[in-house]
Design a protein around this motif. Structure first.
Motif, PDB file in Angstrom:
ATOM      1  N   UNK A 107      11.399 -54.518 -23.285  1.00 36.75           N
ATOM      2  CA  UNK A 107      11.321 -55.968 -23.108  1.00 36.75           C
ATOM      3  C   UNK A 107      10.261 -56.388 -22.093  1.00 36.75           C
ATOM      4  N   UNK A 108       9.699 -55.428 -21.376  1.00 37.72           N
ATOM      5  CA  UNK A 108       8.638 -55.760 -20.435  1.00 37.72           C
ATOM      6  C   UNK A 108       8.432 -54.671 -19.409  1.00 37.72           C
ATOM      7  N   UNK A 109       7.327 -54.763 -18.720  1.00 41.43           N
ATOM      8  CA  UNK A 109       6.995 -53.782 -17.687  1.00 41.43           C
ATOM      9  C   UNK A 109       6.574 -54.499 -16.421  1.00 41.43           C
ATOM     10  N   UNK A 157      14.921 -41.079 -25.081  1.00 43.88           N
ATOM     11  CA  UNK A 157      16.384 -41.126 -25.026  1.00 43.88           C
ATOM     12  C   UNK A 157      16.875 -42.558 -25.214  1.00 43.88           C
ATOM     13  N   UNK A 158      16.309 -43.487 -24.487  1.00 47.19           N
ATOM     14  CA  UNK A 158      16.764 -44.878 -24.588  1.00 47.19           C
ATOM     15  C   UNK A 158      16.487 -45.463 -25.967  1.00 47.19           C
ATOM     16  N   UNK A 159      15.334 -45.178 -26.514  1.00 51.20           N
ATOM     17  CA  UNK A 159      15.027 -45.686 -27.854  1.00 51.20           C
ATOM     18  C   UNK A 159      15.979 -45.101 -28.899  1.00 51.20           C
ATOM     19  N   UNK A 160      16.365 -43.834 -28.745  1.00 52.24           N
ATOM     20  CA  UNK A 160      17.337 -43.220 -29.665  1.00 52.24           C
ATOM     21  C   UNK A 160      18.669 -43.959 -29.627  1.00 52.24           C
ATOM     22  N   UNK A 161      19.007 -44.535 -28.486  1.00 47.92           N
ATOM     23  CA  UNK A 161      20.265 -45.264 -28.346  1.00 47.92           C
ATOM     24  C   UNK A 161      20.126 -46.755 -28.640  1.00 47.92           C
ATOM     25  N   UNK A 162      19.014 -47.158 -29.209  1.00 46.85           N
ATOM     26  CA  UNK A 162      18.861 -48.539 -29.648  1.00 46.85           C
ATOM     27  C   UNK A 162      18.307 -49.496 -28.609  1.00 46.85           C
ATOM     28  N   UNK A 186       7.481 -49.947 -13.746  1.00 48.89           N
ATOM     29  CA  UNK A 186       8.825 -49.755 -14.287  1.00 48.89           C
ATOM     30  C   UNK A 186       8.912 -50.538 -15.593  1.00 48.89           C
ATOM     31  N   UNK A 187       9.178 -49.806 -16.672  1.00 43.52           N
ATOM     32  CA  UNK A 187       9.376 -50.421 -17.982  1.00 43.52           C
ATOM     33  C   UNK A 187      10.854 -50.751 -18.123  1.00 43.52           C
ATOM     34  N   UNK A 188      11.153 -51.947 -18.603  1.00 36.10           N
ATOM     35  CA  UNK A 188      12.541 -52.394 -18.768  1.00 36.10           C
ATOM     36  C   UNK A 188      12.914 -52.395 -20.246  1.00 36.10           C
ATOM     37  N   UNK A 189      14.109 -51.880 -20.495  1.00 38.60           N
ATOM     38  CA  UNK A 189      14.640 -51.753 -21.843  1.00 38.60           C
ATOM     39  C   UNK A 189      15.997 -52.444 -21.923  1.00 38.60           C
ATOM     40  N   UNK A 190      16.305 -52.982 -23.115  1.00 42.41           N
ATOM     41  CA  UNK A 190      17.525 -53.742 -23.329  1.00 42.41           C
ATOM     42  C   UNK A 190      18.224 -53.239 -24.589  1.00 42.41           C
ATOM     43  N   UNK A 191      19.565 -53.222 -24.524  1.00 41.54           N
ATOM     44  CA  UNK A 191      20.375 -52.813 -25.677  1.00 41.54           C
ATOM     45  C   UNK A 191      21.534 -53.785 -25.830  1.00 41.54           C
ATOM     46  N   UNK A 243      12.915 -47.858 -16.406  1.00 39.66           N
ATOM     47  CA  UNK A 243      12.385 -46.503 -16.486  1.00 39.66           C
ATOM     48  C   UNK A 243      11.046 -46.449 -15.762  1.00 39.66           C
ATOM     49  N   UNK A 244      11.013 -45.727 -14.613  1.00 35.86           N
ATOM     50  CA  UNK A 244       9.760 -45.544 -13.898  1.00 35.86           C
ATOM     51  C   UNK A 244       8.792 -44.806 -14.813  1.00 35.86           C
TER      52      UNK A 244
END
Length: 179
Positions: free
Chosen positions: A152-154, A143-148, A168-173, A133-134
Motif C-alpha cells: 500500500x506504500x513505502x 511471505x506476506x504476499x503469499x498470505x494475501x 519501510x514498505x507497508x502491506x495490508x491484508x 517490512x524494512x
C-alpha cells in the motif's frame, strides 16, 4: 543448502519463553536492519511486550517450538498481532510480525506461524492487518504476499541504522467478514 525437516508445533507464548524470544529479536537488532531498534533488549525490558499479548483476543503472541527439543533452544520463532495505533478507532486493525531464529530460517516456520496467527484472529473483531517490512527483504515480502497482503506504500528513508537510511514498505491484508 539442504532442506532440514523441523517438527514444530505452535502455541501461545508464555513468560518461560521470554529469554529465547528476546535472544531471537536481539539477533535482528544487532545483526540486521530488518528492525529499526538499535539497542538490544534485556528480558526484563521485554516483559511488558510479552504481557501485552494475552492468550486470546486480537493481540496475540504465538511461538513455534521444535517438539524434539526441550528448553529455550526449542523456540524456533514467533509471530505477533499488536495494536496498530493507540487511538480507539484503530482497534479493529492490528500490526503483525514474524521473527524466526537464525537457525530456523527457510524451514517454513514463518508460514506455520502466520497460518496459526491468522486462524486465531479469524474469530476476533479484526478488520485489517498491517505489516511494515524494512527494505530490502525479499523473503518477508514473499511471505506476506503469499498470505494475501498487498503493498500500500513505502516510507522512504524513514529510519537510520548502521549509518544508512532505510525504507519501510507497508502491506495490508483484509481480515474477517467484509462490511
Amino acid at each position: 543448502m539442504p532442506n532440514i525437516r523441523t517438527e514444530a508445533q505452535v502455541r501461545p507464548g508464555i513468560e518461560d519463553d521470554l529469554v529465547a524470544l528476546t535472544d531471537i529479536y536481539n539477533h535482528y537488532v544487532r545483526e540486521t536492519a530488518l528492525t529499526f531498534d538499535t539497542a538490544p533488549f534485556t528480558p526484563e525490558r521485554r516483559l511488558p511486550w510479552l504481557r501485552s499479548h494475552p492468550e486470546d483476543g486480537p493481540h496475540r503472541l504465538l511461538v513455534a517450538q521444535d517438539v524434539r527439543i526441550v528448553g529455550p533452544a526449542s523456540v524456533l520463532g514467533y509471530a505477533t498481532s499488536s495494536a496498530f495505533r493507540p487511538k480507539a478507532a484503530y482497534a479493529t486493525s492490528v500490526e503483525v510480525s514474524v521473527y524466526c531464529a537464525p537457525w530456523a530460517v527457510g524451514r517454513g516456520i514463518g508460514t506455520l506461524l502466520y497460518s496459526s496467527l491468522f486462524e486465531a484472529l479469524a474469530g476476533e473483531d479484526v478488520h485489517r492487518a498491517y505489516a511494515g517490512i524494512a527494505q530490502p527483504n525479499d523473503a518477508s515480502t514473499r511471505l506476506h504476499e503469499r498470505f494475501g497482503f498487498r503493498h500500500v506504500g513505502t516510507y522512504a528513508e524513514v529510519g537510520r541504522k548502521f549509518g544508512t537510511y532505510g525504507d519501510v514498505a507497508w502491506y495490508e491484508k483484509p481480515l474477517g467478514p467484509r462490511s
